[in-house]
Design a protein around this motif. Sequence first.
Motif, mmCIF file in Angstrom:
data_model
loop_
_atom_site.group_PDB
_atom_site.id
_atom_site.type_symbol
_atom_site.label_atom_id
_atom_site.label_comp_id
_atom_site.label_asym_id
_atom_site.label_seq_id
_atom_site.Cartn_x
_atom_site.Cartn_y
_atom_site.Cartn_z
ATOM 1 N N MET A 1 -14.673 30.759 5.579
ATOM 2 C CA MET A 1 -14.158 30.270 4.480
ATOM 3 C C MET A 1 -14.767 30.691 3.181
ATOM 4 O O MET A 1 -13.913 30.665 2.271
ATOM 5 C CB MET A 1 -14.665 28.510 4.662
ATOM 6 N N ARG A 2 -15.792 31.244 3.010
ATOM 7 C CA ARG A 2 -16.538 32.052 2.034
ATOM 8 C C ARG A 2 -15.659 32.968 1.583
ATOM 9 O O ARG A 2 -14.993 33.063 0.619
ATOM 10 C CB ARG A 2 -17.690 32.447 2.209
ATOM 11 N N TYR A 3 -14.781 33.727 2.455
ATOM 12 C CA TYR A 3 -14.153 35.076 2.280
ATOM 13 C C TYR A 3 -12.603 34.257 1.770
ATOM 14 O O TYR A 3 -12.293 35.348 1.043
ATOM 15 C CB TYR A 3 -14.014 35.795 3.670
ATOM 16 N N PHE A 4 -12.162 33.468 2.116
ATOM 17 C CA PHE A 4 -11.106 32.907 1.554
ATOM 18 C C PHE A 4 -11.066 32.313 0.327
ATOM 19 O O PHE A 4 -10.308 32.725 -0.518
ATOM 20 C CB PHE A 4 -10.631 31.814 2.903
ATOM 21 N N ARG A 5 -12.286 31.639 -0.028
ATOM 22 C CA ARG A 5 -12.503 31.424 -1.546
ATOM 23 C C ARG A 5 -12.540 32.566 -2.405
ATOM 24 O O ARG A 5 -11.962 32.557 -3.396
ATOM 25 C CB ARG A 5 -13.731 30.426 -1.676
ATOM 26 N N TYR A 6 -13.216 33.597 -1.844
ATOM 27 C CA TYR A 6 -13.353 34.869 -2.606
ATOM 28 C C TYR A 6 -11.959 35.340 -2.709
ATOM 29 O O TYR A 6 -11.503 36.164 -3.898
ATOM 30 C CB TYR A 6 -14.344 35.843 -1.950
ATOM 31 N N ALA A 7 -11.206 35.658 -1.787
ATOM 32 C CA ALA A 7 -9.817 36.198 -1.860
ATOM 33 C C ALA A 7 -9.065 35.264 -2.759
ATOM 34 O O ALA A 7 -8.089 35.935 -3.440
ATOM 35 C CB ALA A 7 -9.146 36.201 -0.272
ATOM 36 N N PHE A 8 -9.223 34.119 -2.790
ATOM 37 C CA PHE A 8 -8.383 33.179 -3.534
ATOM 38 C C PHE A 8 -8.528 33.532 -5.131
ATOM 39 O O PHE A 8 -7.887 33.551 -5.925
ATOM 40 C CB PHE A 8 -8.294 31.726 -3.156
ATOM 41 N N LEU A 9 -9.962 33.509 -5.504
ATOM 42 C CA LEU A 9 -10.522 33.684 -6.723
ATOM 43 C C LEU A 9 -10.001 34.914 -7.125
ATOM 44 O O LEU A 9 -9.525 35.244 -8.564
ATOM 45 C CB LEU A 9 -11.882 33.467 -6.779
ATOM 46 N N ALA A 10 -10.157 36.114 -6.228
ATOM 47 C CA ALA A 10 -9.529 37.227 -6.720
ATOM 48 C C ALA A 10 -8.194 37.401 -7.182
ATOM 49 O O ALA A 10 -7.765 38.014 -8.089
ATOM 50 C CB ALA A 10 -9.933 38.334 -5.541
ATOM 51 N N ALA A 11 -7.355 36.792 -6.165
ATOM 52 C CA ALA A 11 -5.820 36.899 -6.702
ATOM 53 C C ALA A 11 -5.604 36.077 -7.918
ATOM 54 O O ALA A 11 -4.792 36.535 -8.727
ATOM 55 C CB ALA A 11 -5.026 35.923 -5.485
ATOM 56 N N LEU A 12 -6.273 34.813 -8.183
ATOM 57 C CA LEU A 12 -6.138 34.144 -9.264
ATOM 58 C C LEU A 12 -6.694 34.971 -10.345
ATOM 59 O O LEU A 12 -5.779 34.962 -11.406
ATOM 60 C CB LEU A 12 -6.919 32.817 -9.174
#
Length: 119
Positions: free
Chosen positions: A1-12
């Motif tokens: 789940m942590r990696y999903f959050r990092y990927a979302f923040l990077a995309a944002l």
Amino acid sequence: MRYFRYAFLAALGLVLVTIALANRADVSVQVLPNDFAAFLGVQYAAQLPLFIVIFGGIVAGLLIGFVWEWIREYKQRAEANRTRKELNGLRAEVARLKEEKGEHKDDVLALLEDSNATR
């Protein structure tokens, strides 16, 4: 789940940087409309990049929303605080009553009664 959050923040972040690069042109931001400013004799305008105006509007909207919700939820916070104080008072009263109940009995019986109550 942590990696999903990092990927979302990077995309944002990538989207925000893209918007900022696409909207670098300066725009004139005025505090008052021209006619009203002329009537008052106060003319304040600033030249800002468009992305700062866009992001500033988003941040201002979020802050206004947070403050509005904080004010709206005052009743729930006050009720929770009253309930917490009442609960602490009742716990103290129960502890006091348990101590008073055990004063007139034999110590061994009071210990047995307390151990049965915790089971």
